[in-house]
Design an enzyme around this catalytic site. Structure first.
Site, short mmCIF file in Angstrom:
data_model
loop_
_atom_site.label_atom_id
_atom_site.label_comp_id
_atom_site.label_asym_id
_atom_site.label_seq_id
_atom_site.Cartn_x
_atom_site.Cartn_y
_atom_site.Cartn_z
N LYS A 52 6.14 -4.76 -8.10
CA LYS A 52 6.34 -3.53 -9.04
C LYS A 52 7.21 -4.15 -10.08
O LYS A 52 6.94 -3.81 -11.49
CB LYS A 52 6.84 -2.20 -8.33
CG LYS A 52 5.78 -1.85 -7.48
CD LYS A 52 6.30 -0.59 -6.50
CE LYS A 52 5.13 0.09 -5.66
NZ LYS A 52 5.39 1.26 -4.96
N GLN A 96 10.88 3.92 -2.69
CA GLN A 96 9.77 3.15 -1.97
C GLN A 96 9.83 3.84 -0.68
O GLN A 96 10.84 3.98 0.13
CB GLN A 96 10.04 1.52 -1.71
CG GLN A 96 8.87 0.94 -1.14
CD GLN A 96 7.77 0.98 -1.97
OE1 GLN A 96 7.66 0.84 -3.29
NE2 GLN A 96 6.65 0.57 -1.22
N ASP A 119 5.54 8.04 -9.33
CA ASP A 119 4.73 8.05 -8.11
C ASP A 119 3.84 9.17 -8.00
O ASP A 119 2.71 9.06 -7.29
CB ASP A 119 5.54 8.05 -6.81
CG ASP A 119 5.57 6.43 -6.28
OD1 ASP A 119 4.80 5.89 -6.38
OD2 ASP A 119 6.58 6.30 -5.86
N1 GUN Z 1 4.82 3.07 0.04
C1 GUN Z 1 3.38 2.59 0.18
N2 GUN Z 1 2.81 3.10 -1.04
C2 GUN Z 1 3.66 3.59 -1.85
C3 GUN Z 1 3.72 3.93 -3.35
O1 GUN Z 1 2.66 4.10 -3.66
N3 GUN Z 1 4.84 4.51 -3.66
C4 GUN Z 1 5.95 4.52 -3.00
N4 GUN Z 1 6.95 5.00 -3.45
N5 GUN Z 1 5.97 3.92 -1.62
C5 GUN Z 1 4.97 3.64 -1.21
#
Ligand code: GUN
Length: 281
Positions: A52, A96, A119
Site C-alpha cells: 500500500k 490494517q 477502506d
Molecule cells: N486486511 C485484509 N484486507 C484488508 C483491507 O482491505 N483493509 C484493511 N484495513 N485490512 C485488511
C-alpha cells in the site's frame, strides 16, 4: 480456453490515471496523505501494508505509517485515530486488519471519521452503499467492478452469483452488482445446491477462503469467473479459491491468482484516497 482478466495491467492503468489526477491536484496546492496503522507484526499484514505504501509513492500520495507493538491497548489505538481524525493534513486513515485479539475491530473501525474511511468499512460507509448514496466503497469489491467494466463484461441484467458473505467482500460485492442492475444471489457455507446455483451465473465471484474449491463442474460455459481467494498450496505456490486449470477450460473469462483481484484492491484504495482529498476540499 478462457481469456485472462489481467488485474496487473488494469490496476496499472488505474494507478496511472490517478497519478495524473494527483499531479493536477498538487498544482492546485492539494497534497494527499494516507495514514496507515499496523498493530503487531502479522507477516501477511506487513506485506500488504508495504504494498500500500509503495502504491502511494507510485501515485504521488504521501503516506505516514504507524507501526505499533502487539501490546498496544485499544485506548491507545483509539487516541491515535482521534488525533488523525482531527488532523486536517490527513485525508485517509487505514487500520490494517486483523487486529490483535484484545482489540475490538468494530469499535476501532467505528472510530475512524467516515470522511477519512478509505477502506469503506465504517457502518456509515456500508449504510450509504446499501441505500445508494455516495460514500467510500470497500476496495476489493470496488476493484472487481472495475475489472469487469474494463474487460467489457456487461453486468446489467446478468445473473451474478457471489460465494461468501463477509462484510469486506461478499456483502458489498452484492450491493455493488445490484447497483449495476444485475440479478444477484449470495451463497455461503450453509447454501444448499451450491453447484446448481453457481452454474446459473454469468458472473461468478468466489470469496470462500477454501483453496481450489470451485472446479469446472460449478461453472457455466462462457461465464466470467472472479477469484478473490489467495492461499499457498503444498508447494508454497499461490492459488485461489478457484481451481484455475479446471475452470479456465469452461469459463469465458477468468482472473488468475496472483495477478487478478489482488492488485485491484490497492488501486481502489488509491482511488478512495484521491476521492477523500477532493471531497474534503
Ligand atoms: N486486511 C485484509 N484486507 C484488508 C483491507 O482491505 N483493509 C484493511 N484495513 N485490512 C485488511
Amino acid at each position: 480456453m478462457a481469456d485472462l482478466i489481467d488485474g496487473k495491467v488494469i490496476s496499472k492503468q488505474i494507478k496511472d490515471e490517478l497519478k495524473e489526477k494527483v499531479a493536477a491536484l498538487k498544482k492546485e496546492g492539494i497534497e494527499i496523505c494516507l495514514a496507515v496503522i499496523q498493530v503487531g507484526n502479522d507477516t501477511a499484514s506487513t506485506v500488504y501494508v508495504g504494498n500500500k505504501k509503495k502504491a502511494c509513492e507510485y501515485v504521488g500520495i504521501n503516506s505516514v505509517s504507524y507501526e505499533l507493538p502487539e501490546e498496544t491497548t485499544e485506548e491507545e489505538l483509539i487516541s491515535l485515530i482521534d488525533r488523525l481524525n482531527s488532523d486536517s493534513a490527513i485525508n485517509g486513515i487505514l487500520v490494517q486488519l486483523p487486529l490483535p485479539k484484545h482489540i475490538d475491530e468494530d469499535t476501532v473501525i467505528k472510530r475512524i471519521s467516515p470522511d477519512k474511511d478509505v477502506d469503506g468499512f465504517h457502518p456509515e460507509s456500508v449504510g450509504r452503499l446499501s441505500i445508494g448514496q455516495r460514500g467510500f466503497v470497500s476496495c476489493t469489491p470496488a476493484g472487481i467492478i472495475e475489472l469487469l467494466k474494463r474487460s467489457d463484461i456487461e453486468i446489467e441484467g446478468k445473473e451474478c452469483v457471489v460465494i461468501g458473505r463477509s462484510n469486506i467482500v461478499g456483502k458489498p460485492m452484492a450491493m455493488l452488482l445490484l447497483r449495476e442492475n444485475a440479478t444477484v444471489t449470495v451463497c455461503h457455507s450453509r447454501t444448499k445446491n451450491l453447484k446448481e446455483i453457481c452454474k446459473r451465473a454469468d458472473i461468478l465471484v468466489v470469496a470462500i477462503g477454501k483453496p481450489k474449491m470451485i472446479d469446472a463442474s460449478y461453472v457455466k460455459e462462457g461465464a466470467a469467473v472472479i477469484d478473490v481467494g489467495i492461499h499457498r498450496n503444498e508447494n508454497n505456490k499461490l492459488c485461489g479459491d478457484v481451481d484455475f486449470d479446471s475452470v479456465s477450460k469452461v469459463a469465458g473469462k477468468i482472473t488468475p491468482v496472483p495477478g487478478g483481484v489482488g492488485p485491484m484492491t490497492i488501486a481502489m484504495l488509491m482511488n478512495n484516497c484521491v476521492e477523500a482529498a477532493i471531497m474534503n476540499e
